[in-house]
Write a protein that holds these residues in place. Structure first.
Motif, PDB file in Angstrom:
ATOM      1  N   ASP A 160       0.840  -1.192   0.000  1.00 50.84           N
ATOM      2  CA  ASP A 160       0.000   0.000   0.000  1.00 50.84           C
ATOM      3  C   ASP A 160       0.879   1.248   0.000  1.00 50.84           C
ATOM      4  O   ASP A 160       0.640   2.213   0.722  1.00 50.84           O
ATOM      5  CB  ASP A 160      -0.900  -0.031   1.257  1.00 50.84           C
ATOM      6  N   ARG A 225     -13.708  -0.776   7.035  1.00 50.48           N
ATOM      7  CA  ARG A 225     -14.555   0.046   6.175  1.00 50.48           C
ATOM      8  C   ARG A 225     -14.394  -0.399   4.725  1.00 50.48           C
ATOM      9  O   ARG A 225     -13.347  -0.905   4.350  1.00 50.48           O
ATOM     10  CB  ARG A 225     -14.178   1.539   6.296  1.00 50.48           C
ATOM     11  N   ARG A 226     -15.394  -0.193   3.947  1.00 48.77           N
ATOM     12  CA  ARG A 226     -15.324  -0.540   2.528  1.00 48.77           C
ATOM     13  C   ARG A 226     -14.954   0.689   1.700  1.00 48.77           C
ATOM     14  O   ARG A 226     -15.126   1.831   2.117  1.00 48.77           O
ATOM     15  CB  ARG A 226     -16.671  -1.102   2.047  1.00 48.77           C
ATOM     16  N   ASN A 227     -14.428   0.433   0.521  1.00 52.75           N
ATOM     17  CA  ASN A 227     -14.172   1.472  -0.484  1.00 52.75           C
ATOM     18  C   ASN A 227     -13.213   2.565   0.003  1.00 52.75           C
ATOM     19  O   ASN A 227     -13.396   3.749  -0.296  1.00 52.75           O
ATOM     20  CB  ASN A 227     -15.496   2.118  -0.929  1.00 52.75           C
ATOM     21  N   GLN A 228     -12.178   2.174   0.741  1.00 54.67           N
ATOM     22  CA  GLN A 228     -11.143   3.114   1.137  1.00 54.67           C
ATOM     23  C   GLN A 228     -10.049   3.155   0.063  1.00 54.67           C
ATOM     24  O   GLN A 228      -9.835   2.181  -0.658  1.00 54.67           O
ATOM     25  CB  GLN A 228     -10.539   2.703   2.474  1.00 54.67           C
ATOM     26  N   ILE A 229      -9.362   4.291  -0.047  1.00 56.25           N
ATOM     27  CA  ILE A 229      -8.339   4.438  -1.090  1.00 56.25           C
ATOM     28  C   ILE A 229      -7.031   3.859  -0.582  1.00 56.25           C
ATOM     29  O   ILE A 229      -6.048   4.559  -0.319  1.00 56.25           O
ATOM     30  CB  ILE A 229      -8.204   5.920  -1.505  1.00 56.25           C
ATOM     31  N   HIS A 230      -7.033   2.562  -0.403  1.00 56.43           N
ATOM     32  CA  HIS A 230      -5.882   1.798   0.065  1.00 56.43           C
ATOM     33  C   HIS A 230      -5.905   0.446  -0.621  1.00 56.43           C
ATOM     34  O   HIS A 230      -6.942   0.019  -1.147  1.00 56.43           O
ATOM     35  CB  HIS A 230      -5.925   1.606   1.585  1.00 56.43           C
ATOM     36  N   ARG A 233      -8.063  -5.653   1.966  1.00 54.34           N
ATOM     37  CA  ARG A 233      -9.265  -6.476   1.888  1.00 54.34           C
ATOM     38  C   ARG A 233     -10.125  -6.129   3.105  1.00 54.34           C
ATOM     39  O   ARG A 233      -9.644  -6.183   4.248  1.00 54.34           O
ATOM     40  CB  ARG A 233      -8.896  -7.953   1.915  1.00 54.34           C
ATOM     41  N   PRO A 234     -11.408  -5.775   2.913  1.00 55.07           N
ATOM     42  CA  PRO A 234     -12.251  -5.413   4.059  1.00 55.07           C
ATOM     43  C   PRO A 234     -12.410  -6.574   5.044  1.00 55.07           C
ATOM     44  O   PRO A 234     -12.624  -7.722   4.639  1.00 55.07           O
ATOM     45  CB  PRO A 234     -13.595  -5.049   3.422  1.00 55.07           C
TER      46      PRO A 234
END
Length: 312
Positions: A160, A225-230, A233-234
């Motif tokens: 990341d 959290r979902r849909n993070q800019i990283h 895997r949630p």
């Protein structure tokens, strides 16, 4: 008889935790034993679920107990030197690569360099004690499944790089720019450990243990959290009939998750950051915690879920 069996299991858990605390290296066996913690489990009966059960002769309403307890979903490691995760068996998951080399703190070799930034890698990997924990929790009654899968990598900061080492784009987020937003502790209480944003590996903190804890909180914040800019895997389960999984982790809020220290000292209790417990400093700057998160569930006793009632 059930009470005697429960007491015996708690006694065994205490012995295993005490033996694990004497171990120098953090390994899988130590982590598995650490899951036998009644304090972290915090088992509670919270309500009643109602089910409609139908047969050829008619329908009846059945009930089941609704319970709530914490589950050790993941091991979150926060460490200075890239490739040196304190959890020995998983080190190969986060070795240095062309975009993620070295690590450690900035230094001028002077004693008054408290203004320099610290850096920590972070790995979030599924807790390996699921099976043992399930048997332990079942001694208290019906138990709920967590979201974590053993040894599954949910976040490896070496993969990341842009977000973790350059704070792009989170250094421009309001949470990173406005003092008081998303902070661990408060200035007024004189216990500020650090800011959650930007959720990367750099921060200014004199105390190495506190710095590692802030970075662990950042990693936990991302994966829940979902849909993070990283690149991650949630670590989330989907709700279903009679099952209410944990949601987003929030700093200083134990109702969203809490931490059990694994190294440099092994704790048999859980807490949120900040806390006043004695904080041992790791010689190599490597720390790890188990992240426990709350789940609620009830046993299915019919074809149709009619709802649930929580006790006051």
């Amino acid at each position: 008889m059930h009470t005697a069996s429960r007491r015996l299991r708690l006694a065994i858990a205490s012995v295993l935790l005490a033996n694990s605390a004497s171990s120098f290296a953090l390994n899988t066996a130590t982590i598995v034993a650490s899951a036998l913690s009644p304090d972290c489990l915090e088992y509670r009966v919270t309500g009643i679920c109602y089910w409609l059960y139908c047969t050829l002769t008619g329908c009846t309403v059945r009930t089941s107990v609704k319970v709530r307890h914490y589950v050790p979903d993941a091991v979150v490691s926060s460490y200075s030197n890239t490739g040196e995760n304190p959890w020995i068996e998983v080190r190969a998951m986060s070795l240095p690569n062309p975009t993620a080399q070295a690590g450690g703190d900035g230094t001028t070799n002077e004693a008054h360099e408290n203004n320099l930034a610290k850096f920590k890698n972070a790995d979030v990997i599924g807790h390996p004690g699921g099976h043992v924990f399930g048997q332990f929790a079942s001694a208290f009654g019906y138990n709920c499944a967590g979201a974590g899968t053993a040894f599954m990598p949910y976040l490896l900061s070496t993969l990341d790089t842009v977000a973790w080492r350059y704070n792009v784009p989170e250094s421009l987020y309001p949470e990173a720019l406005i003092p008081g937003l998303r902070e661990i502790g408060t200035r007024t209480a004189m216990n500020l450990w650090g800011n959650v944003y930007p959720r990367g590996g750099f921060l200014h903190q004199v105390d190495d243990h506190k710095a590692a804890a802030v970075v662990a909180q950042r990693a936990g914040d991302i994966v829940t959290r979902r849909n993070q800019i990283h690149v991650y895997r949630p670590l989330l389960a989907s709700p279903r009939t009679g099952y209410w999984p944990a949601g987003a982790l929030m700093e200083t809020d134990p109702s969203t998750g809490k931490w059990q220290e694994l190294t440099p000292t092994l704790s048999n209790t859980c807490a949120v950051f900040p806390h006043g417990n004695t904080r041992a400093q790791a010689r190599q700057g490597d720390y790890a915690w188990a992240l426990w998160r709350p789940y609620s569930c009830c046993r299915r006793r019919g074809q149709v879920f009619l709802g649930s009632v929580d006790f006051m």
